[in-house]
Design a protein around this motif. Structure first.
Motif, PDB file in Angstrom:
ATOM      1  N   ILE A  78      -1.399 -46.428  20.060  1.00  0.00           N
ATOM      2  CA  ILE A  78      -2.517 -46.444  21.019  1.00  0.00           C
ATOM      3  C   ILE A  78      -2.252 -45.433  22.124  1.00  0.00           C
ATOM      4  O   ILE A  78      -3.163 -44.780  22.638  1.00  0.00           O
ATOM      5  N   ILE A 131     -13.760 -60.127  20.777  1.00  0.00           N
ATOM      6  CA  ILE A 131     -15.083 -59.632  21.194  1.00  0.00           C
ATOM      7  C   ILE A 131     -15.997 -60.831  21.402  1.00  0.00           C
ATOM      8  O   ILE A 131     -16.179 -61.659  20.501  1.00  0.00           O
ATOM      9  N   ASN A 191      -8.104 -60.518  23.666  1.00  0.00           N
ATOM     10  CA  ASN A 191      -8.956 -59.374  23.318  1.00  0.00           C
ATOM     11  C   ASN A 191      -9.866 -59.654  22.124  1.00  0.00           C
ATOM     12  O   ASN A 191      -9.939 -58.876  21.171  1.00  0.00           O
ATOM     13  N   PHE A 197     -12.029 -52.124   9.655  1.00  0.00           N
ATOM     14  CA  PHE A 197     -11.562 -50.752   9.891  1.00  0.00           C
ATOM     15  C   PHE A 197     -10.348 -50.375   9.041  1.00  0.00           C
ATOM     16  O   PHE A 197      -9.806 -49.289   9.185  1.00  0.00           O
ATOM     17  N   ARG A 247      -6.359 -62.653  13.318  1.00  0.00           N
ATOM     18  CA  ARG A 247      -6.855 -61.285  13.216  1.00  0.00           C
ATOM     19  C   ARG A 247      -5.696 -60.294  13.059  1.00  0.00           C
ATOM     20  O   ARG A 247      -5.802 -59.311  12.308  1.00  0.00           O
ATOM     21  N   ASP A 305      -5.236 -44.138  13.446  1.00  0.00           N
ATOM     22  CA  ASP A 305      -6.105 -45.315  13.571  1.00  0.00           C
ATOM     23  C   ASP A 305      -6.075 -46.130  12.285  1.00  0.00           C
ATOM     24  O   ASP A 305      -5.970 -47.358  12.309  1.00  0.00           O
ATOM     25  N   ILE A 337     -11.035 -52.614  22.125  1.00  0.00           N
ATOM     26  CA  ILE A 337     -10.538 -53.596  21.144  1.00  0.00           C
ATOM     27  C   ILE A 337     -10.749 -53.073  19.723  1.00  0.00           C
ATOM     28  O   ILE A 337      -9.844 -53.118  18.883  1.00  0.00           O
ATOM     29  N   MET A 338     -11.932 -52.559  19.471  1.00  0.00           N
ATOM     30  CA  MET A 338     -12.212 -52.044  18.121  1.00  0.00           C
ATOM     31  C   MET A 338     -11.301 -50.871  17.784  1.00  0.00           C
ATOM     32  O   MET A 338     -10.810 -50.751  16.667  1.00  0.00           O
ATOM     33  N   ARG A 339     -11.073 -50.026  18.785  1.00  0.00           N
ATOM     34  CA  ARG A 339     -10.167 -48.883  18.551  1.00  0.00           C
ATOM     35  C   ARG A 339      -8.759 -49.391  18.254  1.00  0.00           C
ATOM     36  O   ARG A 339      -8.070 -48.868  17.383  1.00  0.00           O
ATOM     37  N   SER A 340      -8.325 -50.429  18.982  1.00  0.00           N
ATOM     38  CA  SER A 340      -6.971 -50.945  18.756  1.00  0.00           C
ATOM     39  C   SER A 340      -6.858 -51.593  17.375  1.00  0.00           C
ATOM     40  O   SER A 340      -5.783 -51.683  16.806  1.00  0.00           O
ATOM     41  N   ARG A 385      -2.737 -47.835  11.808  1.00  0.00           N
ATOM     42  CA  ARG A 385      -2.636 -49.004  12.679  1.00  0.00           C
ATOM     43  C   ARG A 385      -3.389 -50.187  12.076  1.00  0.00           C
ATOM     44  O   ARG A 385      -2.890 -51.318  12.066  1.00  0.00           O
ATOM     45  N   TYR A 391      -1.664 -56.804  16.131  1.00  0.00           N
ATOM     46  CA  TYR A 391      -1.410 -56.821  17.574  1.00  0.00           C
ATOM     47  C   TYR A 391      -1.980 -58.115  18.148  1.00  0.00           C
ATOM     48  O   TYR A 391      -3.157 -58.423  17.960  1.00  0.00           O
ATOM     49  N   ASP A 449     -14.783 -53.847  24.688  1.00  0.00           N
ATOM     50  CA  ASP A 449     -15.080 -54.073  23.266  1.00  0.00           C
ATOM     51  C   ASP A 449     -14.719 -52.837  22.444  1.00  0.00           C
ATOM     52  O   ASP A 449     -14.176 -52.941  21.337  1.00  0.00           O
ATOM     53  N   TYR A 490      -2.514 -60.023  21.762  1.00  0.00           N
ATOM     54  CA  TYR A 490      -2.534 -59.710  23.190  1.00  0.00           C
ATOM     55  C   TYR A 490      -2.426 -60.978  24.048  1.00  0.00           C
ATOM     56  O   TYR A 490      -2.824 -62.067  23.622  1.00  0.00           O
ATOM     57  N   LEU A 537     -13.519 -58.465  11.656  1.00  0.00           N
ATOM     58  CA  LEU A 537     -13.540 -57.158  12.318  1.00  0.00           C
ATOM     59  C   LEU A 537     -12.207 -56.438  12.110  1.00  0.00           C
ATOM     60  O   LEU A 537     -12.160 -55.213  11.961  1.00  0.00           O
TER      61      LEU A 537
END
Lengths: 225, 443
Positions: A60, A101, A99, A116, A158, A84, B346-349, A87, A93, B343, A95, A112
């Motif tokens: 990050i 949404i 974190n 990605f 997650r 990205d 978060i999505m990027r992480s 990762r 990760y 948000d 937190y 989610l």
């Protein structure tokens, strides 16, 4: 399958000091290793560079120098897009503030994490993980409808949904009451068995749950003094 | 869970802003599309109706008024021309065909046109299109009439029904003289198919019919003592013909002949005795005093130019509305960027690339524009459908409201494209969001 590992070598990171503007070194780690299946806690006080360390490992934040080798991939050398994707697939990760949404349900937040990765979204797997976390009746609840303990369990689900080889946890119990903290920590250790778990915390009772605890100021030359 | 579901969730999360922005786009799109529809359909309607005639020979006056009166069945006649003029055109070897045009009566709000039997057999309401009958046949005798498709549908009248002409024609403001020729029942013998022109809203009958029920009338309805000439014989050949007509519609065998006749009628006789003598030998020369030759094509072009100027103003307003709406998209999305930074971080992480984030924001803008354009299309159709009956009764313009042309598609595509461009600014802001600083707290 080759053994997974984390090897941090000569990693340095500086930030401009908000008051003077001069660069201030927050991270300077000569050598740090984590082997496959090991669960390690890093102890450190607030402002000691714990989050920066985890951000660097997760790709990050880009370190100013050095290398972070995760099972043969130097994450710092990857182009941003590949980093990205790396990762998403190799690093989980957790937190302190979860974190999640807010507009998404617990199940959607977990899915989610899969979206990605490029491997497709497996709803059944996400559901199974949440059930394992004791959230069978909360799949379609939004974060605001969950207790903080439940939110952290969603966050843990997650983090591991893509079967990453490395899970990073940044003060995961920092916002939880003792009972929820105990529960979350037990679940985290349970679902990361066989993976590398690197947890940072300043709470002694959390650190006591780990066989290997490393003091950040012992490995971070920037805060040794 | 897909990128699109993230987009729809984001939009639902800010439902009010999404709905208002979508509606503003819809209003702009609806305005543009309805203007486009009405403008193109009006032009098509005018052009279609004018096909088939080279000249209108009518009493001197406004050329545009005469065109509107004879071809689009609105406005009043400029005056009268002798019936003998029509007979002269029939004898003229340069003429392919000619029809008398006589108007003065109506049924409810629909005008009765007195003409010849040939009109419905030879004239073309549109280029390459003949009048066809939905039911029944052409009028062949006095006191027979054929209804345009719209008249039949609106009045519910059918073949075999009888009705009475009403003295006078209804104008756009609703004014009409009121006298019903109750002593002259007229039988409906045919109903025409729709032509998509102003002819759908008129009743056709022989000039002998309109003449028999309606001679030139001066005075009040009470004074109407039927002193005019009534021909009660139903045979068109022997029935009395009117002395005057409102106009004669003429199709010449060659465009040059039309120009020659128009010049002879509209311009003074040249001083050159040779040319003047030649003109005097023209079979239509004896009728040139008091009449004008009107080219409907020229008049329609002039009218279209006037409409075109108004049209540009309306389009400019519509474009401004759209620009405001597009700024609305920009502002609506941009204003949410601050609260969405977390948000996005978060999505990027979780592994979302900058490109994915950019795509999500652009898709939001595109989605708003697409929905706005779609609703705008429906609004445009609704507005056109609402205006259509008014245009047909007041201006004789027949429009098909539910059209979707290439221009419509182009406008919608441009709107969506501009929406995406408007979304670019907030999307770039999202693209540049710093991940680490928004994954609070840090230690």
């Amino acid at each position: 399958m080759s053994q997974s590992y984390l090897h941090i070598s000569n990693v340095r990171k500086s930030y401009p000091d908000p008051e003077s503007g001069a660069l201030k070194m927050v991270l300077d780690i000569d050598d740090f290793r984590l082997e496959s299946g090991s669960q390690v806690a890093i102890a450190g006080s607030s402002g000691g560079g714990k989050t920066t360390l985890l951000h660097c490992i997760a790709g990050i934040v880009t370190p100013d120098g050095g290398s972070i080798d995760i099972s043969g991939t130097d994450i710092g050398k990857l182009r941003e897009r590949k980093r990205d994707r790396f990762r998403a697939n190799h690093i989980g990760y957790v937190y302190q503030t979860f974190n999640l949404i807010q507009g998404f349900t617990a199940l959607e937040n977990v899915m989610l994490g899969m979206l990605f990765s490029g491997k497709g979204v497996n709803k059944d797997k996400a559901e199974a993980l949440l059930v394992q976390m004791g959230l069978k009746d909360r799949l379609h609840y939004k974060p605001s409808q969950l207790s903080v303990g439940q939110q952290q369990r969603v966050s843990i689900a997650r983090a591991v949904v893509n079967d990453p080889e490395l899970v990073l946890a940044d003060e995961p119990t920092g916002n939880l009451d003792p009972a929820s903290s105990e529960e979350a920590l037990a679940l985290l250790k349970e679902v990361t068995k066989g993976k590398m778990l690197l947890l940072v915390s300043h709470e002694q009772d959390v650190l006591d749950r780990f066989d290997r605890v490393v003091a950040l100021h012992d490995i971070n030359r920037a805060t040794m003094s | 869970m897909t990128t699109l579901s993230i987009v729809t969730k984001n939009l639902r999360k800010r439902l009010l802003a999404t709905v208002l922005t979508t509606l503003s786009i819809a209003l702009g799109a609806g305005l543009i599309l309805s203007i486009l529809t009405i403008q193109s359909e009006t032009e098509k309607s005018f052009n279609q109706t004018s096909v088939g005639y080279d000249l209108i020979l009518a009493a001197k006056g406004s050329q545009l008024q005469s065109t509107l009166n004879t071809l689009y069945h609105v406005e009043t006649s400029t005056g009268i021309v002798p019936y003998a003029l029509y007979e002269a055109t029939l004898r003229d070897p340069r003429v392919e065909y000619a029809f008398p045009f006589y108007v003065g009566d109506s049924f409810r709000q629909y005008r009765v046109i007195g003409t010849s039997t040939d009109y419905l057999e030879q004239a073309a309401p549109r280029r390459g299109m003949a009048y066809t009958f939905r039911d029944g046949r052409n009028f062949e005798a006095v006191h027979e009439a054929v209804l345009g498709g719209l008249v039949a549908d609106q009045t519910g009248m059918k073949v075999g029904d009888t009705f009475f002409f009403t003295h006078g024609v209804t104008m756009a403001d609703g004014a009409a003289e009121e006298y019903v020729h109750e002593d002259h029942p007229v039988t409906i013998v045919g109903i025409l198919d729709y032509t998509g022109t102003a002819n759908d809203r008129v009743i056709f009958s022989a000039v002998q019919t309109t003449h028999s029920v309606h001679a030139p009338f001066q005075g009040t309805p009470e004074d109407h003592d039927h002193e005019h000439d009534h021909a009660h014989d139903d045979d068109l050949e022997v029935a009395a013909k009117p002395e005057n007509l409102d106009a004669v519609l003429v199709k010449f065998k060659s465009p040059a002949s039309a120009l020659q006749v128009a010049g002879m009628i509209n311009y003074p006789v040249p001083a050159n005795p040779v040319i003047a003598n030649n003109l005097r030998r023209d079979p239509l020369f004896p009728y040139r005093e008091g009449i004008m030759a009107v080219s409907p094509a020229v008049q329609i072009n002039a009218l279209m130019n006037i409409i075109g100027n108004v049209d540009w103003v309306l389009r400019a307003i519509a474009v401004l509305v759209v620009i405001v709406a597009l700024f609305g998209i920009l502002v609506a999305i941009y204003n949410t960027m601050e609260e969405r930074k977390r948000d996005i971080a978060i999505m990027r992480s979780l592994g979302a690339s900058r490109g994915t984030i950019l795509r999500i924001i652009l898709l939001e803008a595109a989605f708003i524009c697409f929905m706005g354009s779609f609703i705008g299309l429906l609004l445009g159709w609704a507005a056109s459908a609402a205006v259509a009956p008014y245009l047909i009764t007041s201006a004789g313009i027949f429009i098909e409201p539910f059209t979707f042309s290439l221009n419509h598609a182009l406008v919608l595509m441009i709107l969506i494209g501009l929406g995406i461009i408007a979304g670019t600014i907030p999307a770039l802001k999202a693209y540049r969001t710093d991940v680490a600083s928004h994954l609070t707290p840090t230690s």
